[in-house]
Design a protein around this motif. Structure first.
Motif, PDB file in Angstrom:
ATOM      1  N   GLN A   9       0.838  -1.199   0.000  1.00  0.00           N
ATOM      2  CA  GLN A   9       0.000   0.000   0.000  1.00  0.00           C
ATOM      3  C   GLN A   9       0.876   1.253   0.000  1.00  0.00           C
ATOM      4  OE1 GLN A   9      -2.478  -0.686   3.446  1.00  0.00           O
ATOM      5  NE2 GLN A   9      -4.074  -1.682   2.224  1.00  0.00           N
ATOM      6  N   ARG A  10       1.925   1.237   0.812  1.00  0.00           N
ATOM      7  CA  ARG A  10       2.839   2.379   0.866  1.00  0.00           C
ATOM      8  C   ARG A  10       3.515   2.596  -0.482  1.00  0.00           C
ATOM      9  NH1 ARG A  10       7.975   2.473   1.360  1.00  0.00           N
ATOM     10  NH2 ARG A  10       8.201   0.429   2.294  1.00  0.00           N
ATOM     11  N   LEU A  11       3.989   1.506  -1.102  1.00  0.00           N
ATOM     12  CA  LEU A  11       4.645   1.607  -2.410  1.00  0.00           C
ATOM     13  C   LEU A  11       3.682   2.109  -3.489  1.00  0.00           C
ATOM     14  CD1 LEU A  11       6.782  -1.666  -2.355  1.00  0.00           C
ATOM     15  CD2 LEU A  11       7.642   0.685  -2.247  1.00  0.00           C
ATOM     16  N   LEU A  12       2.455   1.625  -3.448  1.00  0.00           N
ATOM     17  CA  LEU A  12       1.460   2.083  -4.410  1.00  0.00           C
ATOM     18  C   LEU A  12       1.168   3.561  -4.207  1.00  0.00           C
ATOM     19  CD1 LEU A  12      -1.230   0.168  -6.008  1.00  0.00           C
ATOM     20  CD2 LEU A  12      -2.055   2.194  -4.858  1.00  0.00           C
ATOM     21  N   PHE A  13       1.034   3.976  -2.958  1.00  0.00           N
ATOM     22  CA  PHE A  13       0.812   5.387  -2.645  1.00  0.00           C
ATOM     23  C   PHE A  13       1.973   6.232  -3.169  1.00  0.00           C
ATOM     24  CE2 PHE A  13       1.506   9.094   0.008  1.00  0.00           C
ATOM     25  CZ  PHE A  13       0.262   9.712  -0.042  1.00  0.00           C
TER      26      PHE A  13
ATOM     27  N   GLU B 239      -8.494  10.660   1.141  1.00  0.00           N
ATOM     28  CA  GLU B 239      -9.788   9.987   0.999  1.00  0.00           C
ATOM     29  C   GLU B 239      -9.813   9.091  -0.240  1.00  0.00           C
ATOM     30  OE1 GLU B 239     -14.432  11.270   0.545  1.00  0.00           O
ATOM     31  OE2 GLU B 239     -13.171  12.513   1.831  1.00  0.00           O
ATOM     32  N   GLY B 240      -9.219   9.562  -1.323  1.00  0.00           N
ATOM     33  CA  GLY B 240      -9.176   8.772  -2.551  1.00  0.00           C
ATOM     34  C   GLY B 240      -8.395   7.480  -2.380  1.00  0.00           C
ATOM     35  N   PHE B 241      -7.262   7.547  -1.693  1.00  0.00           N
ATOM     36  CA  PHE B 241      -6.491   6.325  -1.478  1.00  0.00           C
ATOM     37  C   PHE B 241      -7.203   5.369  -0.523  1.00  0.00           C
ATOM     38  CE2 PHE B 241      -2.796   8.343  -3.494  1.00  0.00           C
ATOM     39  CZ  PHE B 241      -2.379   7.277  -4.281  1.00  0.00           C
ATOM     40  N   ILE B 242      -7.891   5.899   0.449  1.00  0.00           N
ATOM     41  CA  ILE B 242      -8.669   5.026   1.342  1.00  0.00           C
ATOM     42  C   ILE B 242      -9.717   4.277   0.521  1.00  0.00           C
ATOM     43  CG2 ILE B 242     -10.373   5.012   3.217  1.00  0.00           C
ATOM     44  CD1 ILE B 242      -8.701   7.334   4.479  1.00  0.00           C
ATOM     45  N   LYS B 243     -10.422   4.995  -0.357  1.00  0.00           N
ATOM     46  CA  LYS B 243     -11.428   4.357  -1.216  1.00  0.00           C
ATOM     47  C   LYS B 243     -10.776   3.323  -2.133  1.00  0.00           C
ATOM     48  CE  LYS B 243     -14.847   8.027  -1.321  1.00  0.00           C
ATOM     49  NZ  LYS B 243     -15.501   9.050  -2.142  1.00  0.00           N
ATOM     50  N   ALA B 244      -9.633   3.686  -2.713  1.00  0.00           N
ATOM     51  CA  ALA B 244      -8.953   2.773  -3.631  1.00  0.00           C
ATOM     52  C   ALA B 244      -8.540   1.489  -2.914  1.00  0.00           C
ATOM     53  CB  ALA B 244      -7.736   3.453  -4.248  1.00  0.00           C
TER      54      ALA B 244
ATOM     55  N   THR C 161      -9.862   0.261  -0.238  1.00  0.00           N
ATOM     56  CA  THR C 161     -11.073  -0.433   0.178  1.00  0.00           C
ATOM     57  C   THR C 161     -11.702  -1.187  -0.996  1.00  0.00           C
ATOM     58  OG1 THR C 161     -11.501   1.284   1.820  1.00  0.00           O
ATOM     59  CG2 THR C 161     -13.358  -0.105   1.224  1.00  0.00           C
ATOM     60  N   LYS C 162     -11.619  -0.610  -2.193  1.00  0.00           N
ATOM     61  CA  LYS C 162     -12.277  -1.184  -3.365  1.00  0.00           C
ATOM     62  C   LYS C 162     -11.324  -1.907  -4.312  1.00  0.00           C
ATOM     63  CE  LYS C 162     -15.855   2.310  -3.312  1.00  0.00           C
ATOM     64  NZ  LYS C 162     -16.846   2.970  -4.118  1.00  0.00           N
ATOM     65  N   ILE C 163     -10.095  -2.109  -3.908  1.00  0.00           N
ATOM     66  CA  ILE C 163      -9.096  -2.657  -4.828  1.00  0.00           C
ATOM     67  C   ILE C 163      -9.459  -4.059  -5.319  1.00  0.00           C
ATOM     68  CG2 ILE C 163      -7.504  -3.675  -3.140  1.00  0.00           C
ATOM     69  CD1 ILE C 163      -5.305  -2.160  -5.019  1.00  0.00           C
ATOM     70  N   ASP C 164     -10.265  -4.788  -4.555  1.00  0.00           N
ATOM     71  CA  ASP C 164     -10.713  -6.108  -5.013  1.00  0.00           C
ATOM     72  C   ASP C 164     -11.617  -6.008  -6.233  1.00  0.00           C
ATOM     73  OD1 ASP C 164      -9.337  -7.620  -3.144  1.00  0.00           O
ATOM     74  OD2 ASP C 164     -10.934  -7.463  -1.655  1.00  0.00           O
ATOM     75  N   GLN C 165     -12.194  -4.837  -6.475  1.00  0.00           N
ATOM     76  CA  GLN C 165     -13.078  -4.646  -7.626  1.00  0.00           C
ATOM     77  C   GLN C 165     -12.301  -4.428  -8.924  1.00  0.00           C
ATOM     78  OE1 GLN C 165     -15.823  -1.479  -6.710  1.00  0.00           O
ATOM     79  NE2 GLN C 165     -16.517  -2.484  -4.828  1.00  0.00           N
ATOM     80  N   PHE C 166     -11.010  -4.121  -8.809  1.00  0.00           N
ATOM     81  CA  PHE C 166     -10.198  -3.927 -10.017  1.00  0.00           C
ATOM     82  C   PHE C 166      -9.930  -5.272 -10.662  1.00  0.00           C
ATOM     83  CE2 PHE C 166      -6.074  -3.884 -12.172  1.00  0.00           C
ATOM     84  CZ  PHE C 166      -6.370  -2.969 -13.175  1.00  0.00           C
ATOM     85  N   ARG C 167     -10.207  -5.363 -11.971  1.00  0.00           N
ATOM     86  CA  ARG C 167      -9.995  -6.613 -12.696  1.00  0.00           C
ATOM     87  C   ARG C 167      -8.824  -6.494 -13.659  1.00  0.00           C
ATOM     88  NH1 ARG C 167     -12.097  -8.661  -8.911  1.00  0.00           N
ATOM     89  NH2 ARG C 167     -14.319  -8.791  -8.687  1.00  0.00           N
ATOM     90  N   ASP C 168      -9.081  -5.970 -14.816  1.00  0.00           N
ATOM     91  CA  ASP C 168      -8.067  -5.848 -15.858  1.00  0.00           C
ATOM     92  C   ASP C 168      -8.085  -4.444 -16.418  1.00  0.00           C
ATOM     93  OD1 ASP C 168      -6.902  -8.357 -15.910  1.00  0.00           O
ATOM     94  OD2 ASP C 168      -8.431  -9.196 -17.231  1.00  0.00           O
ATOM     95  N   GLY C 169      -7.139  -4.172 -17.276  1.00  0.00           N
ATOM     96  CA  GLY C 169      -7.086  -2.865 -17.915  1.00  0.00           C
ATOM     97  C   GLY C 169      -6.060  -1.979 -17.248  1.00  0.00           C
ATOM     98  N   SER C 170      -6.262  -0.698 -17.396  1.00  0.00           N
ATOM     99  CA  SER C 170      -5.329   0.281 -16.855  1.00  0.00           C
ATOM    100  C   SER C 170      -5.619   0.537 -15.380  1.00  0.00           C
ATOM    101  CB  SER C 170      -5.440   1.591 -17.639  1.00  0.00           C
ATOM    102  OG  SER C 170      -4.767   2.622 -16.960  1.00  0.00           O
ATOM    103  N   PHE C 171      -4.692   0.152 -14.531  1.00  0.00           N
ATOM    104  CA  PHE C 171      -4.881   0.402 -13.106  1.00  0.00           C
ATOM    105  C   PHE C 171      -4.863   1.898 -12.830  1.00  0.00           C
ATOM    106  CE2 PHE C 171      -3.261   1.078  -8.782  1.00  0.00           C
ATOM    107  CZ  PHE C 171      -4.284   0.449  -8.087  1.00  0.00           C
ATOM    108  N   GLU C 172      -3.967   2.621 -13.490  1.00  0.00           N
ATOM    109  CA  GLU C 172      -3.905   4.064 -13.275  1.00  0.00           C
ATOM    110  C   GLU C 172      -5.207   4.737 -13.702  1.00  0.00           C
ATOM    111  OE1 GLU C 172      -1.193   7.962 -14.458  1.00  0.00           O
ATOM    112  OE2 GLU C 172      -0.312   5.959 -14.613  1.00  0.00           O
ATOM    113  N   GLY C 173      -5.790   4.282 -14.802  1.00  0.00           N
ATOM    114  CA  GLY C 173      -7.076   4.812 -15.246  1.00  0.00           C
ATOM    115  C   GLY C 173      -8.173   4.544 -14.225  1.00  0.00           C
ATOM    116  N   TRP C 174      -8.185   3.337 -13.673  1.00  0.00           N
ATOM    117  CA  TRP C 174      -9.156   2.966 -12.637  1.00  0.00           C
ATOM    118  C   TRP C 174      -8.969   3.869 -11.417  1.00  0.00           C
ATOM    119  CZ3 TRP C 174      -8.420   0.760  -7.700  1.00  0.00           C
ATOM    120  CH2 TRP C 174      -9.559   0.202  -7.093  1.00  0.00           C
ATOM    121  N   LEU C 175      -7.730   4.078 -11.033  1.00  0.00           N
ATOM    122  CA  LEU C 175      -7.412   4.907  -9.873  1.00  0.00           C
ATOM    123  C   LEU C 175      -7.817   6.363 -10.113  1.00  0.00           C
ATOM    124  CD1 LEU C 175      -6.073   4.284  -7.147  1.00  0.00           C
ATOM    125  CD2 LEU C 175      -3.877   4.869  -8.163  1.00  0.00           C
ATOM    126  N   LYS C 176      -7.533   6.879 -11.311  1.00  0.00           N
ATOM    127  CA  LYS C 176      -7.900   8.260 -11.639  1.00  0.00           C
ATOM    128  C   LYS C 176      -9.406   8.463 -11.527  1.00  0.00           C
ATOM    129  CE  LYS C 176      -4.111   9.528 -14.714  1.00  0.00           C
ATOM    130  NZ  LYS C 176      -3.729   9.871 -16.102  1.00  0.00           N
TER     131      LYS C 176
END
Length: 181
Positions: free
Chosen positions: A20-24, A51-56, A58-73
């Motif tokens: 999480q720290r590295l991703l942040f 707040e955005g990182f807390i949501k990300a 919390t919801k990271i299990d919902q990420f499947r495929d594609g651009s992770f950065e796009g999903w995060l944005k």
């Protein structure tokens, strides 16, 4: 998705703090730029970043495929929009505004330094700033903006026109002041 990025996401899905720290650390500069575009000041942007990182996370299990950065944005844009809505900052939508930005101004816009442009955009009234960022920077269509902000498509178009006109006026003033001896 790159192997290193996949490893970060998988580590975060397992709730590992070091991932999480590295991703942040990896994505916070880009996400902060998004937050600054939608927030009235640095303190609010920092709050939205957190707040955005807390949501990300919390919801990271919902990420499947594609651009992770796009999903995060998308999470960060929505976080900032929800914050804006909570503040009940009403958009003023003068439907009669009909002036479009001229071709000469678009050429001038390209000449501005990125930092100058960000300062000019940041100084726009909140409604115009929000619609301009969503349309011109994030690539949303007026239909999507209308739904997100609970306004009409015409209101979105009017706010974009207003933002362009205000930017044009500010750029003209910059050109005049820079050309003085």
């Amino acid at each position: 998705m790159l192997p290193a990025e996949l490893e970060l996401v998988e580590g975060c899905k397992k709730g590992k703090r070091q991932f999480q720290r590295l991703l942040f650390e990896r994505y916070s500069p880009v996400m902060m730029l998004i937050c600054r575009r939608y927030c009235k000041d640095l303190m609010e942007a920092e709050d939205m970043l957190q707040e955005g990182f807390i949501k990300a996370f919390t919801k990271i299990d919902q990420f499947r495929d594609g651009s992770f950065e796009g999903w995060l944005k998308r999470i960060f844009v929505n976080t900032c929009l929800n914050n804006w809505k909570k503040q009940k900052d009403k958009l003023t939508c003068p439907e009669e505004i009909g002036m479009a930005i001229s071709d000469e101004t678009e050429d001038g816009l390209q000449k501005l330094q990125a930092q100058q442009l960000l300062v000019l955009i940041d100084a726009l009234p909140s409604g115009a700033k929000l619609v301009f960022n969503l349309f011109a920077i994030e690539g949303y269509q007026h239909t999507e903006i209308a739904i997100l902000l609970n306004i009409t498509e015409g209101g979105s178009r009017a706010q974009l026109t207003r933002a362009r006109q205000l930017l044009k006026d500010k750029m003209m003033k910059l050109d005049l002041s820079e050309n003085r001896p």
